[in-house]
Each structure stands twice: as structure tokens, then as C-alpha cells.
Design an enzyme around this catalytic site. Structure first.
Site, PDB file in Angstrom:
ATOM      1  N   LYS A  64      46.248  24.190  45.783  1.00 25.56           N
ATOM      2  CA  LYS A  64      46.438  25.506  45.902  1.00 25.56           C
ATOM      3  C   LYS A  64      47.108  25.062  47.171  1.00 25.56           C
ATOM      4  O   LYS A  64      48.058  25.827  47.786  1.00 25.56           O
ATOM      5  CB  LYS A  64      45.452  26.918  46.245  1.00 25.56           C
ATOM      6  N   MET A  89      47.544  36.208  37.976  1.00 25.15           N
ATOM      7  CA  MET A  89      46.023  35.684  37.333  1.00 25.15           C
ATOM      8  C   MET A  89      45.561  34.658  38.327  1.00 25.15           C
ATOM      9  O   MET A  89      45.293  33.593  37.086  1.00 25.15           O
ATOM     10  CB  MET A  89      45.913  35.497  35.751  1.00 25.15           C
ATOM     11  N   ARG A  90      45.410  34.086  39.484  1.00 24.85           N
ATOM     12  CA  ARG A  90      45.156  32.902  39.698  1.00 24.85           C
ATOM     13  C   ARG A  90      44.445  33.709  41.397  1.00 24.85           C
ATOM     14  O   ARG A  90      45.055  34.394  42.005  1.00 24.85           O
ATOM     15  CB  ARG A  90      46.720  32.445  40.585  1.00 24.85           C
ATOM     16  N   LEU A  91      43.261  32.689  41.740  1.00 25.25           N
ATOM     17  CA  LEU A  91      42.173  32.976  43.174  1.00 25.25           C
ATOM     18  C   LEU A  91      43.953  32.938  44.521  1.00 25.25           C
ATOM     19  O   LEU A  91      44.850  31.946  44.197  1.00 25.25           O
ATOM     20  CB  LEU A  91      41.284  32.801  43.229  1.00 25.25           C
ATOM     21  N   ILE A  92      43.608  33.784  44.883  1.00 26.25           N
ATOM     22  CA  ILE A  92      44.623  34.418  46.436  1.00 26.25           C
ATOM     23  C   ILE A  92      43.461  32.455  46.876  1.00 26.25           C
ATOM     24  O   ILE A  92      42.619  32.819  48.016  1.00 26.25           O
ATOM     25  CB  ILE A  92      44.750  35.441  47.403  1.00 26.25           C
ATOM     26  N   HIS A 108      43.432  46.116  39.168  1.00 26.65           N
ATOM     27  CA  HIS A 108      42.588  45.434  38.671  1.00 26.65           C
ATOM     28  C   HIS A 108      42.044  46.754  37.523  1.00 26.65           C
ATOM     29  O   HIS A 108      41.766  47.888  37.825  1.00 26.65           O
ATOM     30  CB  HIS A 108      41.022  44.739  38.660  1.00 26.65           C
TER      31      HIS A 108
HETATM   32  C1  GAR Z   1      47.337  44.381  34.611  1.00 25.23           C
HETATM   33  O1  GAR Z   1      46.339  44.712  33.516  1.00 25.23           O
HETATM   34  C2  GAR Z   1      46.322  44.362  35.857  1.00 25.23           C
HETATM   35  O2  GAR Z   1      45.750  45.270  35.921  1.00 25.23           O
HETATM   36  C3  GAR Z   1      45.728  42.824  35.032  1.00 25.23           C
HETATM   37  O3  GAR Z   1      47.170  42.376  34.277  1.00 25.23           O
HETATM   38  C4  GAR Z   1      47.879  43.259  33.328  1.00 25.23           C
HETATM   39  C5  GAR Z   1      48.875  42.707  34.219  1.00 25.23           C
HETATM   40  O4  GAR Z   1      49.492  43.022  33.614  1.00 25.23           O
HETATM   41  N1  GAR Z   1      45.535  42.118  36.129  1.00 25.23           N
HETATM   42  C6  GAR Z   1      44.221  41.763  36.779  1.00 25.23           C
HETATM   43  O5  GAR Z   1      43.271  41.511  35.724  1.00 25.23           O
HETATM   44  C7  GAR Z   1      43.711  40.652  38.035  1.00 25.23           C
HETATM   45  N2  GAR Z   1      42.783  40.378  38.025  1.00 25.23           N
HETATM   46  P1  GAR Z   1      51.251  43.611  33.730  1.00 25.23           P
HETATM   47  O6  GAR Z   1      51.933  41.900  33.460  1.00 25.23           O
HETATM   48  O7  GAR Z   1      52.119  43.991  32.279  1.00 25.23           O
HETATM   49  O8  GAR Z   1      51.663  44.765  34.488  1.00 25.23           O
END
Ligand code: GAR
Length: 204
Positions: A64, A89-92, A108
């Protein structure tokens, strides 16, 4: 104000923010899309919009710290002010957190602190909650933690399916994220001019 949006998937939130920028509802420029899944649909959206993309495969780096150093270099080259996570979808890690302290934001699809992590809409659906929603928060080292900036609740109707609930949540996300980003920009701009005034007063 220059934004970098980070995404891993479809990028519908990235698109909503880009549309808001084009319509003047967000007074900023999206100067970079950062994507950790080469080939993700978010990249295609960026190319169609003429927004530069930095795409990388995490497994090609030693870890990372190594890929975040490269991201920070790219962000600094583009003079990015704020990082917007939109389905990244990855921890900073600490490298990005230190370089962009209090300047990284995330969306979220639940009312945090309920249902952090992956598939929050599915988790809420399985739990049978009657109210869920959307949260925008400042990012820290945790998973979907950090100070909450805005939230909007959504009632789960008796007639809802997982699909209809997902659509309702996405509709709220696509409105709430641009609106919240614009508020953050206005706050930063007014704080900046206040600091400048204080500086002026102290040198006068
Ligand atoms: C969104 O619903 C966002 O809130 C979620 O991923 C989706 C991405 O959609 N994020 C998380 O779950 C973060 N933990 P998109 O690629 O269509 O914007």
C-alpha cells in the site's frame, strides 16, 4: 478547487459529480480519476468526459505504501486540493492520510455507523431495517469511519425489493454527494479568504 475522484467500479457517483461540475452546481474541476481496477466502467466515463485517469493494479506494487506514494505524486503534479472517494473499495493508508489530512471524503450507502464495509445495502436489507440511508464522512484509517458530514435517511417501504431500495439509495447518493461537496468547497473557500484577511491584518 481541484478534485480527484477515486473509484473502483461503475462510477455512477463520479458521473453525478462530473455532471454537477458541468452544470455549475459544484464549483470545482475534476482533474483526475484514480482507479484501482483497470478496465472499470468508471474509467470509460472519465475518458468520455476528457478527464485524465491514473489507473493502477495494486498487486503490481510491493504494498500500500508503494502505490499510495505514486498516487500522492500524481495528485501533487495535478495540484489536487481534495480527494473524493466514490466507491473506492480499499482502505486509505497512512501515506495518503498524511498527505491529504482532513481532505479525503467518502460516501457510504447506509446510515453509518450501521452496516460499514462491503454490500451495505444488502446488509441492511438482510437485517430488515425500516430506515436506512446515505452517509458522507471525512476519511480516517478505519473502514467507513471518520467524522460524519451529511446523512439522509430513506424509509424501506413494505413494497420495496432489494433492487428498488438500491435505486432509491443511488438516487439520494447522486444528489447528496454533489451538494455536500459544494458545501465543503464553500467552507474551504471562506476559511481561506478569512485566513488571508487575518494575514493582511497582521502585516498591516
Ligand atoms: C456507492 O453506493 C457507494 O456508496 C459505495 O459504493 C457504491 C459505488 O457505486 N461505497 C461503499 O460501499 C464504501 N464503503 P458507483 O461506482 O456507481 O459510484
Amino acid at each position: 478547487m481541484k478534485l480527484a475522484v477515486f473509484a473502483s467500479g461503475s462510477g455512477s457517483n463520479f458521473q453525478a459529480i462530473a455532471d454537477a461540475v458541468q452544470e455549475g452546481r459544484v464549483q470545482a474541476e475534476i482533474a483526475l480519476l484514480v482507479c484501482d481496477k483497470p478496465g472499470a466502467y468508471a474509467e470509460k466515463r472519465a475518458k468520455a468526459l476528457g478527464i485524465p485517469v491514473f489507473s493502477f493494479l495494486p498487486k503490481e506494487y510491493s504494498g500500500k505504501v508503494a502505490f499510495e506514494k505514486e498516487i500522492v505524486n500524481r495528485l501533487q503534479q495535478e495540484e489536487i486540493d481534495i480527494i473524493i472517494l466514490a466507491g473506492y473499495m480499499r482502505l486509505i493508508g497512512s501515506t495518503l492520510l498524511h498527505a491529504y489530512d482532513k481532505r479525503i471524503f467518502n460516501i457510504h450507502p447506509s446510515l453509518l455507523p450501521a452496516f460499514p464495509g462491503k454490500d451495505a445495502i444488502g446488509q441492511a436489507w438482510q437485517a430488515g431495517v425500516k430506515v436506512t440511508g446515505v452517509t458522507i464522512h471525512m476519511v480516517d484509517e478505519g473502514m467507513d469511519t471518520g467524522p460524519i458530514i451529511s446523512q439522509e435517511a430513506i424509509s424501506v417501504k413494505a413494497t420495496d425489493s432489494l433492487e428498488s431500495l438500491t435505486k432509491a439509495i443511488q438516487a439520494v447518493e447522486h444528489r447528496l454527494y454533489p451538494d455536500t461537496i459544494q458545501c465543503l468547497i464553500e467552507k474551504r473557500t471562506s476559511e481561506g479568504s478569512q485566513n488571508q484577511n487575518e494575514h493582511q491584518t497582521s502585516i498591516n
